[in-house]
Design a protein around this motif. Sequence first.
Motif, PDB file in Angstrom:
ATOM      1  N   ALA A  13       0.830  -1.207   0.000  1.00 45.20           N
ATOM      2  CA  ALA A  13       0.000   0.000   0.000  1.00 45.20           C
ATOM      3  C   ALA A  13       0.864   1.256   0.000  1.00 45.20           C
ATOM      4  O   ALA A  13       0.526   2.260  -0.650  1.00 45.20           O
ATOM      5  N   ARG A  56      -3.408  -0.429  -6.559  1.00 45.02           N
ATOM      6  CA  ARG A  56      -4.060   0.585  -5.719  1.00 45.02           C
ATOM      7  C   ARG A  56      -4.951  -0.140  -4.725  1.00 45.02           C
ATOM      8  O   ARG A  56      -5.364  -1.294  -4.953  1.00 45.02           O
ATOM      9  N   MET A  57      -5.240   0.531  -3.633  1.00 41.44           N
ATOM     10  CA  MET A  57      -6.094  -0.080  -2.623  1.00 41.44           C
ATOM     11  C   MET A  57      -7.558   0.012  -3.025  1.00 41.44           C
ATOM     12  O   MET A  57      -8.011   1.020  -3.578  1.00 41.44           O
ATOM     13  N   SER A  58      -8.300  -1.039  -2.734  1.00 36.03           N
ATOM     14  CA  SER A  58      -9.750  -0.992  -2.873  1.00 36.03           C
ATOM     15  C   SER A  58     -10.320  -0.178  -1.724  1.00 36.03           C
ATOM     16  O   SER A  58      -9.587   0.252  -0.810  1.00 36.03           O
ATOM     17  N   LEU A  59     -11.613   0.028  -1.715  1.00 34.18           N
ATOM     18  CA  LEU A  59     -12.246   0.727  -0.606  1.00 34.18           C
ATOM     19  C   LEU A  59     -12.040  -0.027   0.702  1.00 34.18           C
ATOM     20  O   LEU A  59     -11.729   0.571   1.745  1.00 34.18           O
ATOM     21  N   GLN A  62      -8.539   0.554   1.897  1.00 36.79           N
ATOM     22  CA  GLN A  62      -8.371   1.857   2.534  1.00 36.79           C
ATOM     23  C   GLN A  62      -8.890   1.849   3.962  1.00 36.79           C
ATOM     24  O   GLN A  62      -8.303   2.481   4.851  1.00 36.79           O
ATOM     25  N   LEU A  65      -6.301  -0.409   6.123  1.00 39.51           N
ATOM     26  CA  LEU A  65      -4.920   0.040   6.267  1.00 39.51           C
ATOM     27  C   LEU A  65      -4.596   0.654   7.632  1.00 39.51           C
ATOM     28  O   LEU A  65      -3.606   0.246   8.268  1.00 39.51           O
TER      29      LEU A  65
END
Length: 309
Positions: A13, A56-59, A62, A65
Motif C-alpha cells: 500500500a 491501488r487499494m480498494s475501498l 483503505q 490500512l
Amino acid sequence: MDVEAMRTFVTVAETGQFQAAADELGISQQAVSKRIATLEKHLEVKLLVRTSRGSRMSLDGQVFLPHAKKVLTTVEQAEQAVRPGSRPLRVDVLNRRIAPAQAVYQFYRSHPEMDLDAVTLSEENAAQATHAVLDGTVDASFRALPAGQVPAGISAERLLDAPLQLLVGPGHPLADAPWVKPADLAGHRIWIPGIMPGTEWAAFYEALSEVFGLSIDALGPNFGDEALMDALADSASLATLVTSGDRYLWPQAHDLRRIPLHEPTPVYPHVLLFRTGDQHPVLAALRDHLRTSGPRTPDDVWAPDWINR
C-alpha cells in the motif's frame, strides 16, 4: 491473522507496487502475491487492485490500512518489550541482608547504567526458585542447589562462596579469639532462628553439623534479626553463624564480635541459576562482575558434597 501478510499489505500500500514491496521486504514478488492472497482470503475482501502502473487499494483496503498499521505498531512494541536488555533484569537475592544482595548492590553501584530489579523469594526453597526462573517469574536466582537437581533449561554457575563467621556477644568464651576452627564450636550452642525445613540452607546447616559435630538449632520463635542481636549481646553462651558478606547492624553497646572460621573455612556456596541461553546483557555483565570481584577464600574451603561445583 498472519502478521507477516499484514506487514506485506501495508508495504504494498505504501510503495504502490508488488515488486517494490518485495524488494523492501527481501522476498520474491511471488511471495508478496501469495501473502496478499492469503490475507484477502482470510478477510473475504479484496484489498488491492492491480493496475498498469502497479496496484491501488480498494475501498476495503483503505478502511483496513490504518487498523493494520496499529496492529503492526503494537506487535513491534510487544517484541521490543521482551528483547534482551529492554527491561530490567529481575534477580532473586533471597534476603536483602545476605551476601547475594550485597554483591548485586555492589554490581549496581559499579554499573549504575544497568537496569535491574532485586527481589526476595524468601519463602521458596531452591526447587521452587528454580521453577520461578524457568517460568520467567525471575531471570536469575542465587541458591545452593545440588548438582543433580538442576533441571533441563537451567544453567547453574557457582559464583559466590561466602565464608562463614561466628557472631557472638562480648561475654562468650570465644569472643576474643582472632579466628576459630569449626571443630572448636563443638559443645557451643549455635542458634539460627528461622531455618525452614526442606530448604537448601537447612540442608547446608545439617551437613555442617554432621561433619564438625556442631549443635545448631532454630528453637523458639523468630522475632527477626534485631531480636537475635539482642539475645547474643545478653548471652555468655549463645552464638550464631553469618557470612562475611552479610550486612547486619546492631547498637554499638552490644559489642558483638565477628570471628572468622578457618582450618577449614566453611563457605555458603551461592549458585546463580538462570535460563540456558538467556541473552540479557545485564545478566552477562553481572556474571562477569561476580567472577572477578567475589570474596577471596582460602585454599581450605569446605562446602557440602552435594553442592553444584
